[in-house]
Design a protein around this motif. Structure first.
Motif, PDB file in Angstrom:
ATOM      1  N   PHE A  39     -30.292 -12.725  -4.020  1.00  0.00           N
ATOM      2  CA  PHE A  39     -31.512 -12.045  -3.271  1.00  0.00           C
ATOM      3  C   PHE A  39     -31.435 -10.631  -2.987  1.00  0.00           C
ATOM      4  CE2 PHE A  39     -31.154 -16.677  -1.856  1.00  0.00           C
ATOM      5  CZ  PHE A  39     -32.252 -16.966  -2.263  1.00  0.00           C
ATOM      6  N   PRO A  40     -32.380  -9.835  -2.776  1.00  0.00           N
ATOM      7  CA  PRO A  40     -32.384  -8.517  -1.977  1.00  0.00           C
ATOM      8  C   PRO A  40     -31.493  -8.723  -1.034  1.00  0.00           C
ATOM      9  CG  PRO A  40     -34.590  -9.122  -2.952  1.00  0.00           C
ATOM     10  CD  PRO A  40     -33.791 -10.502  -2.847  1.00  0.00           C
ATOM     11  N   SER A  41     -30.848  -7.352  -0.558  1.00  0.00           N
ATOM     12  CA  SER A  41     -30.118  -7.263   0.740  1.00  0.00           C
ATOM     13  C   SER A  41     -30.726  -7.579   1.736  1.00  0.00           C
ATOM     14  CB  SER A  41     -29.374  -5.971   0.629  1.00  0.00           C
ATOM     15  OG  SER A  41     -30.465  -5.068   0.866  1.00  0.00           O
ATOM     16  N   HIS A  42     -32.172  -7.706   2.108  1.00  0.00           N
ATOM     17  CA  HIS A  42     -32.799  -7.835   3.115  1.00  0.00           C
ATOM     18  C   HIS A  42     -33.113  -9.391   3.487  1.00  0.00           C
ATOM     19  CE1 HIS A  42     -36.151  -7.573   0.491  1.00  0.00           C
ATOM     20  NE2 HIS A  42     -36.744  -8.362   1.245  1.00  0.00           N
ATOM     21  N   ILE A  43     -32.933 -10.179   2.533  1.00  0.00           N
ATOM     22  CA  ILE A  43     -33.105 -11.509   2.670  1.00  0.00           C
ATOM     23  C   ILE A  43     -32.066 -12.402   2.958  1.00  0.00           C
ATOM     24  CG2 ILE A  43     -33.500 -13.736   1.451  1.00  0.00           C
ATOM     25  CD1 ILE A  43     -36.132 -11.694   1.446  1.00  0.00           C
ATOM     26  N   ASP A  44     -31.950 -13.225   4.091  1.00  0.00           N
ATOM     27  CA  ASP A  44     -30.666 -13.988   4.685  1.00  0.00           C
ATOM     28  C   ASP A  44     -30.889 -15.341   3.661  1.00  0.00           C
ATOM     29  OD1 ASP A  44     -29.340 -15.888   6.051  1.00  0.00           O
ATOM     30  OD2 ASP A  44     -30.266 -15.045   8.137  1.00  0.00           O
ATOM     31  N   GLU A  45     -29.754 -15.321   2.995  1.00  0.00           N
ATOM     32  CA  GLU A  45     -29.668 -16.291   2.100  1.00  0.00           C
ATOM     33  C   GLU A  45     -29.358 -17.856   2.570  1.00  0.00           C
ATOM     34  OE1 GLU A  45     -24.928 -15.973   0.786  1.00  0.00           O
ATOM     35  OE2 GLU A  45     -26.287 -14.633  -0.258  1.00  0.00           O
ATOM     36  N   LEU A  46     -28.481 -17.527   3.959  1.00  0.00           N
ATOM     37  CA  LEU A  46     -28.429 -18.964   4.692  1.00  0.00           C
ATOM     38  C   LEU A  46     -29.605 -19.483   4.936  1.00  0.00           C
ATOM     39  CD1 LEU A  46     -25.057 -18.036   6.651  1.00  0.00           C
ATOM     40  CD2 LEU A  46     -25.237 -19.105   4.494  1.00  0.00           C
ATOM     41  N   ALA A  47     -30.447 -18.637   5.655  1.00  0.00           N
ATOM     42  CA  ALA A  47     -31.758 -19.193   6.142  1.00  0.00           C
ATOM     43  C   ALA A  47     -32.572 -19.953   4.723  1.00  0.00           C
ATOM     44  CB  ALA A  47     -32.697 -17.887   6.472  1.00  0.00           C
ATOM     45  N   GLU A  48     -32.425 -19.156   3.757  1.00  0.00           N
ATOM     46  CA  GLU A  48     -33.117 -19.609   2.510  1.00  0.00           C
ATOM     47  C   GLU A  48     -32.648 -21.047   2.187  1.00  0.00           C
ATOM     48  OE1 GLU A  48     -35.950 -18.276   0.874  1.00  0.00           O
ATOM     49  OE2 GLU A  48     -35.828 -16.903   2.468  1.00  0.00           O
ATOM     50  N   ALA A  49     -31.147 -21.435   2.512  1.00  0.00           N
ATOM     51  CA  ALA A  49     -30.764 -22.609   1.996  1.00  0.00           C
ATOM     52  C   ALA A  49     -30.781 -23.340   3.104  1.00  0.00           C
ATOM     53  CB  ALA A  49     -29.296 -22.230   1.647  1.00  0.00           C
ATOM     54  N   GLY A  50     -31.313 -23.221   4.250  1.00  0.00           N
ATOM     55  CA  GLY A  50     -31.307 -23.999   5.313  1.00  0.00           C
ATOM     56  C   GLY A  50     -30.221 -24.406   5.973  1.00  0.00           C
ATOM     57  N   LEU A  51     -29.174 -23.332   6.001  1.00  0.00           N
ATOM     58  CA  LEU A  51     -27.776 -23.487   6.577  1.00  0.00           C
ATOM     59  C   LEU A  51     -27.854 -22.782   7.970  1.00  0.00           C
ATOM     60  CD1 LEU A  51     -25.506 -22.854   3.297  1.00  0.00           C
ATOM     61  CD2 LEU A  51     -25.981 -25.135   4.402  1.00  0.00           C
ATOM     62  N   THR A  52     -26.715 -22.965   8.833  1.00  0.00           N
ATOM     63  CA  THR A  52     -26.837 -22.559  10.166  1.00  0.00           C
ATOM     64  C   THR A  52     -25.531 -21.623  10.269  1.00  0.00           C
ATOM     65  OG1 THR A  52     -27.978 -24.613  10.825  1.00  0.00           O
ATOM     66  CG2 THR A  52     -26.987 -23.079  12.570  1.00  0.00           C
ATOM     67  N   PRO A  53     -25.522 -20.489  10.418  1.00  0.00           N
ATOM     68  CA  PRO A  53     -24.403 -19.741  10.832  1.00  0.00           C
ATOM     69  C   PRO A  53     -24.042 -19.767  12.250  1.00  0.00           C
ATOM     70  CG  PRO A  53     -26.154 -18.229  10.661  1.00  0.00           C
ATOM     71  CD  PRO A  53     -26.946 -19.775  10.372  1.00  0.00           C
ATOM     72  N   VAL A  54     -22.732 -20.216  12.400  1.00  0.00           N
ATOM     73  CA  VAL A  54     -22.211 -20.206  13.786  1.00  0.00           C
ATOM     74  C   VAL A  54     -21.459 -19.082  14.179  1.00  0.00           C
ATOM     75  CG1 VAL A  54     -21.036 -21.703  15.589  1.00  0.00           C
ATOM     76  CG2 VAL A  54     -22.459 -22.560  13.578  1.00  0.00           C
ATOM     77  N   PRO A  55     -21.462 -18.373  15.474  1.00  0.00           N
ATOM     78  CA  PRO A  55     -20.567 -17.228  15.541  1.00  0.00           C
ATOM     79  C   PRO A  55     -18.991 -17.692  15.602  1.00  0.00           C
ATOM     80  CG  PRO A  55     -22.345 -17.102  17.343  1.00  0.00           C
ATOM     81  CD  PRO A  55     -22.462 -18.333  16.357  1.00  0.00           C
ATOM     82  N   GLY A  56     -18.111 -16.951  14.988  1.00  0.00           N
ATOM     83  CA  GLY A  56     -16.616 -17.125  14.998  1.00  0.00           C
ATOM     84  C   GLY A  56     -16.185 -17.068  16.308  1.00  0.00           C
ATOM     85  N   GLU A  57     -14.956 -17.884  16.597  1.00  0.00           N
ATOM     86  CA  GLU A  57     -14.469 -17.812  17.801  1.00  0.00           C
ATOM     87  C   GLU A  57     -13.171 -17.029  18.116  1.00  0.00           C
ATOM     88  OE1 GLU A  57     -13.400 -21.869  18.871  1.00  0.00           O
ATOM     89  OE2 GLU A  57     -15.544 -22.483  18.473  1.00  0.00           O
ATOM     90  N   THR A  58     -12.647 -16.643  16.858  1.00  0.00           N
ATOM     91  CA  THR A  58     -11.424 -15.771  16.918  1.00  0.00           C
ATOM     92  C   THR A  58     -11.737 -14.584  15.967  1.00  0.00           C
ATOM     93  OG1 THR A  58     -10.446 -17.096  14.841  1.00  0.00           O
ATOM     94  CG2 THR A  58      -9.940 -17.656  17.038  1.00  0.00           C
ATOM     95  N   VAL A  59     -12.907 -14.547  15.090  1.00  0.00           N
ATOM     96  CA  VAL A  59     -13.013 -13.487  14.300  1.00  0.00           C
ATOM     97  C   VAL A  59     -14.413 -13.090  14.275  1.00  0.00           C
ATOM     98  CG1 VAL A  59     -11.394 -13.952  12.647  1.00  0.00           C
ATOM     99  CG2 VAL A  59     -13.728 -14.841  11.938  1.00  0.00           C
ATOM    100  N   GLN A  60     -14.881 -11.929  14.227  1.00  0.00           N
ATOM    101  CA  GLN A  60     -16.257 -11.258  14.317  1.00  0.00           C
ATOM    102  C   GLN A  60     -17.001 -11.831  12.811  1.00  0.00           C
ATOM    103  OE1 GLN A  60     -16.049  -7.377  15.341  1.00  0.00           O
ATOM    104  NE2 GLN A  60     -15.597  -7.726  17.449  1.00  0.00           N
ATOM    105  N   CYS A  61     -16.970 -12.946  12.831  1.00  0.00           N
ATOM    106  CA  CYS A  61     -17.651 -13.541  11.322  1.00  0.00           C
ATOM    107  C   CYS A  61     -18.165 -15.177  11.635  1.00  0.00           C
ATOM    108  CB  CYS A  61     -16.848 -13.402  10.192  1.00  0.00           C
ATOM    109  SG  CYS A  61     -17.513 -13.864   8.612  1.00  0.00           S
ATOM    110  N   PRO A  62     -19.370 -15.288  11.390  1.00  0.00           N
ATOM    111  CA  PRO A  62     -19.927 -16.625  11.340  1.00  0.00           C
ATOM    112  C   PRO A  62     -19.426 -17.519  10.433  1.00  0.00           C
ATOM    113  CG  PRO A  62     -21.572 -15.266  10.588  1.00  0.00           C
ATOM    114  CD  PRO A  62     -20.524 -14.450  10.667  1.00  0.00           C
ATOM    115  N   TYR A  63     -19.133 -18.834  10.885  1.00  0.00           N
ATOM    116  CA  TYR A  63     -18.963 -19.808   9.593  1.00  0.00           C
ATOM    117  C   TYR A  63     -19.901 -20.675   9.607  1.00  0.00           C
ATOM    118  CZ  TYR A  63     -17.856 -22.978  13.769  1.00  0.00           C
ATOM    119  OH  TYR A  63     -18.034 -23.705  14.968  1.00  0.00           O
TER     120      TYR A  63
END
Length: 197
Positions: A72-96
């Motif tokens: 995808f182009p960089s402005h497209i949210d691939e997780l949203a396109e795939a129907g997946l849900t990012p959750v904020p990490g609890e120990t790192v600044q990165c979602p799972y």
């Protein structure tokens, strides 16, 4: 390293910040403390490997995984396109990924450069999220058949982990007790039609 059992709770609200993309990755956790991330160096931002999240892909998520591999182009949210849900990490600044049966939050430990375009990032697993129904509450084993993980074999090939078998390691005494003699091996070779000197 902390382990958190993730029950079958409602999906959390989507994070407003879109996680950065990376190519298909493979994760292996042999000792429960190391996370491997193989990536294309040219497609990562400086410092983006300081924190990352890895996950096991279940067979039920194959279609969504394949969507995430679309360039995808960089402005497209691939997780949203795939129907997946990012959750904020609890120990790192990165979602799972909420839908993943097992997810690791990782902190970069060491980066190994492999030529001009590839690198392996070795990371410390700071937290594990495991779907609760996959854990034996008495022995704390993972139900591997329930996990139904898939693995990438190379190219476009993948394999399931549905057909499993146990192969106990023999002791030296057990091996000596069943090791065929030279005469037995020659006899077996003759029956198989092999040349015997």
């Amino acid at each position: 390293m902390a382990v958190k059992l993730a029950g079958r709770h409602p999906s959390p609200a989507r994070s407003s910040s879109r996680p950065s993309r990376s190519p298909r990755l493979w994760c292996w956790d042999p000792a429960g403390a190391v996370c491997l991330k193989c990536q294309t160096a040219s497609q990562t931002d400086p410092g983006s490997a300081s924190n990352f999240a890895r996950r096991f892909t279940a067979h039920a998520l194959v279609a969504a995984m394949n969507v995430c591999a679309v360039p995808f182009p960089s402005h497209i949210d691939e997780l949203a396109e795939a129907g997946l849900t990012p959750v904020p990490g609890e120990t790192v600044q990165c979602p799972y990924i909420h839908e993943a049966p097992i997810a690791f939050e990782c902190r970069r430990h060491l980066t190994l450069g492999l030529g001009k375009s590839r690198e392996i990032v070795l990371g410390e697993v700071t937290r594990m999220h495991i779907r609760e129904d996959l854990v034996d509450q008495e022995r704390f084993y993972i139900d591997q058949l329930g996990l139904d993980a898939i693995g990438r074999m190379g190219g476009h090939g993948y394999a399931t982990t549905r057909e499993q078998f146990d192969l106990p390691t023999m002791s030296h005494e057990q091996w000596l007790g069943r090791k065929p003699t030279s005469q037995e091996r020659r006899s077996s070779d003759r029956e198989a039609g092999l040349a015997v000197e």
